[in-house]
Design a protein around this motif. Structure first.
Motif, short mmCIF file in Angstrom:
data_model
loop_
_atom_site.label_atom_id
_atom_site.label_comp_id
_atom_site.label_asym_id
_atom_site.label_seq_id
_atom_site.Cartn_x
_atom_site.Cartn_y
_atom_site.Cartn_z
N ASP A 278 -78.38 13.88 3.02
CA ASP A 278 -78.49 13.14 4.26
C ASP A 278 -77.18 12.27 4.52
OD1 ASP A 278 -80.95 13.86 4.94
OD2 ASP A 278 -81.86 12.08 4.15
N ALA A 279 -76.51 11.92 3.51
CA ALA A 279 -75.35 10.98 3.67
C ALA A 279 -74.12 12.28 3.93
CB ALA A 279 -75.03 10.50 2.30
N LEU A 280 -74.44 13.07 3.33
CA LEU A 280 -73.28 14.44 3.49
C LEU A 280 -73.26 14.85 4.92
CD1 LEU A 280 -71.25 16.59 2.83
CD2 LEU A 280 -73.02 17.95 2.11
N GLU A 281 -74.52 14.97 5.52
CA GLU A 281 -74.64 15.38 6.85
C GLU A 281 -74.19 14.20 7.99
OE1 GLU A 281 -75.52 18.24 8.35
OE2 GLU A 281 -75.84 19.13 6.18
N LYS A 282 -74.45 13.07 7.42
CA LYS A 282 -73.90 11.92 8.34
C LYS A 282 -72.31 11.84 8.51
CE LYS A 282 -74.27 6.85 8.90
NZ LYS A 282 -74.52 5.42 8.31
N LEU A 283 -71.71 12.13 7.20
CA LEU A 283 -70.19 12.00 7.25
C LEU A 283 -69.60 13.41 7.98
CD1 LEU A 283 -67.57 10.95 6.45
CD2 LEU A 283 -67.87 12.33 4.32
N LEU A 284 -70.30 14.45 7.95
CA LEU A 284 -69.87 15.65 8.63
C LEU A 284 -69.97 15.46 10.04
CD1 LEU A 284 -71.21 18.70 6.42
CD2 LEU A 284 -68.85 17.80 6.66
N GLU A 285 -71.31 14.93 10.38
CA GLU A 285 -71.54 14.55 12.10
C GLU A 285 -70.16 13.57 12.41
OE1 GLU A 285 -73.40 15.76 14.29
OE2 GLU A 285 -73.87 17.28 12.44
N GLU A 286 -69.90 12.36 11.81
CA GLU A 286 -68.98 11.66 11.99
C GLU A 286 -67.54 12.30 12.12
OE1 GLU A 286 -69.03 8.68 9.04
OE2 GLU A 286 -70.87 7.49 9.82
N LEU A 287 -67.28 13.33 11.43
CA LEU A 287 -65.89 13.83 11.43
C LEU A 287 -65.93 14.90 12.49
CD1 LEU A 287 -65.29 14.64 7.44
CD2 LEU A 287 -64.34 12.96 9.07
N LYS A 288 -67.15 15.44 12.82
CA LYS A 288 -67.24 16.50 13.94
C LYS A 288 -66.82 15.51 15.16
CE LYS A 288 -70.44 19.55 11.94
NZ LYS A 288 -71.80 20.23 11.93
N ALA B 276 -64.90 7.69 -1.50
CA ALA B 276 -64.07 8.66 -2.13
C ALA B 276 -64.29 10.17 -1.50
CB ALA B 276 -64.51 8.79 -3.77
N LEU B 277 -65.48 10.29 -0.97
CA LEU B 277 -66.03 11.57 -0.38
C LEU B 277 -65.13 11.54 1.02
CD1 LEU B 277 -67.37 14.26 -0.46
CD2 LEU B 277 -69.07 13.30 0.95
N GLU B 278 -64.89 10.53 1.65
CA GLU B 278 -64.43 10.62 2.88
C GLU B 278 -62.87 10.77 2.67
OE1 GLU B 278 -63.96 7.99 7.26
OE2 GLU B 278 -64.96 7.27 5.52
N SER B 279 -62.13 10.08 1.65
CA SER B 279 -60.78 10.27 1.56
C SER B 279 -60.48 11.86 1.07
CB SER B 279 -60.23 9.54 0.41
OG SER B 279 -60.61 8.11 0.78
N TYR B 280 -61.15 12.34 0.37
CA TYR B 280 -61.18 13.77 -0.12
C TYR B 280 -61.30 14.70 0.95
CZ TYR B 280 -63.15 17.77 -2.94
OH TYR B 280 -63.33 18.88 -3.46
N PHE B 281 -62.21 14.52 1.95
CA PHE B 281 -62.53 15.22 3.14
C PHE B 281 -61.20 15.28 3.98
CE2 PHE B 281 -67.22 16.11 3.55
CZ PHE B 281 -67.34 16.78 2.47
N ASP B 282 -60.73 13.94 4.30
CA ASP B 282 -59.46 13.62 5.09
C ASP B 282 -58.32 14.48 4.34
OD1 ASP B 282 -61.02 12.10 6.99
OD2 ASP B 282 -60.30 10.18 5.96
N ARG B 283 -58.21 14.41 3.32
CA ARG B 283 -56.84 15.28 2.75
C ARG B 283 -56.99 16.68 2.80
NH1 ARG B 283 -52.76 12.54 -0.49
NH2 ARG B 283 -51.21 14.21 -1.05
N ILE B 284 -58.19 17.22 2.62
CA ILE B 284 -58.45 18.59 2.82
C ILE B 284 -58.27 18.99 4.44
CG2 ILE B 284 -60.15 20.65 2.71
CD1 ILE B 284 -61.38 19.01 0.16
#
Length: 250
Positions: free
Chosen positions: A91-101, A228-236
């Motif tokens: 659920d946390a992953l889905e929330k972060l992906l929606e925020e990035l979208k 940490a996951l948000e920093s990782y995703f932002d870098r990629i």
């Protein structure tokens, strides 16, 4: 007879893996089943069905010397899920992906790349359990397995190349994390060829992602993990889009 023999082999493998996990202090409490899924393209995966965790493997995996390691790996995912690990909060992953979208306008292919990167992060942490449980023979087989993951040349597509860089970083980090990476190995030189061909700044990006995966902590709480996951995703994401802009200038 073939079906009966297969059922016995599956149950024997599952019992062996569960017992090995228990002996090393990683007992899995949930009900787990191991079954063959016909026509499965990948070696195997696990999913939760009610209160049961089902490990599904391809038919060809039955004859693989990596079968035991695969089952241990999937059981480690079950163990993390039982503990409520932040790395396994879908659920946390889905929330972060929606925020990035919403924030960055993620395209479908970019989202798929980030999900693959998330799987690498999950896997590098659960494999701390797997390496603790495996014997020396299994560790050597796993080293060969990760060596085969490393790409030595870019595809030319920015998103695909970002995904390949992450995959290479995951393979290297998986061995470096356990003191098993050899800088004189073919695996190292294949990765060096990839980074050189990919071009400027790729070495810096690889080192950041590989270091992140090498040091990711399985004990991170929810807040620390998501930061940490948000920093990782932002870098990629920056890597995917910086490469795309560079291509536009050529």
């Amino acid at each position: 007879m073939r079906l009966a023999n297969t059922d016995r082999q599956l149950q024997s493998t599952l019992d062996w893996a569960l017992d090995r996990m228990r002996q090393k202090g990683y007992a899995v409490k949930s009900k787990v089943t191991l079954n063959v899924e016909p026509n499965l393209a990948i070696m195997g995966y696990a999913r939760k069905d009610g209160e049961t965790h089902k490990i599904l493997i391809s038919e060809w995996a039955l004859d693989s010397e990596m079968l035991g390691g695969l089952v241990l790996h999937e059981l480690a995912h079950v163990y993390f899920t039982e503990r409520g690990a932040s790395s396994h909060d879908s659920d946390a992953l889905e929330k972060l992906l929606e925020e990035l979208k919403e924030r960055d306008g993620l395209r479908t292919k970019e989202t798929e790349c980030l999900i693959a990167a998330y799987n690498h992060l999950q896997n590098v942490m659960v494999d701390d359990v797997v390496f603790a449980v495996m014997g020396e023979k299994e560790r050597e087989m796993t080293k060969k397995f990760f060596a085969e993951w490393v790409s030595d040349r870019p595809s030319g597509d920015p998103v695909t190349d970002a995904e390949l860089l992450c995959r290479n970083a995951f393979a290297v980090a998986s061995l470096r994390r356990r003191g098993l990476f050899d800088k004189a190995s073919e695996m190292h030189y294949r990765n060096e060829s990839f980074i050189t061909a990919l071009g400027p700044k790729s070495e810096e990006e690889f080192e950041w992602i590989e270091s992140f995966l090498s040091t990711a902590n399985m004990e991170w709480g929810a807040g620390k993990f998501m930061d940490a996951l948000e920093s990782y995703f932002d870098r990629i994401l920056s890597l995917m889009r910086a490469s795309s802009k560079l291509d536009d200038l050529r």
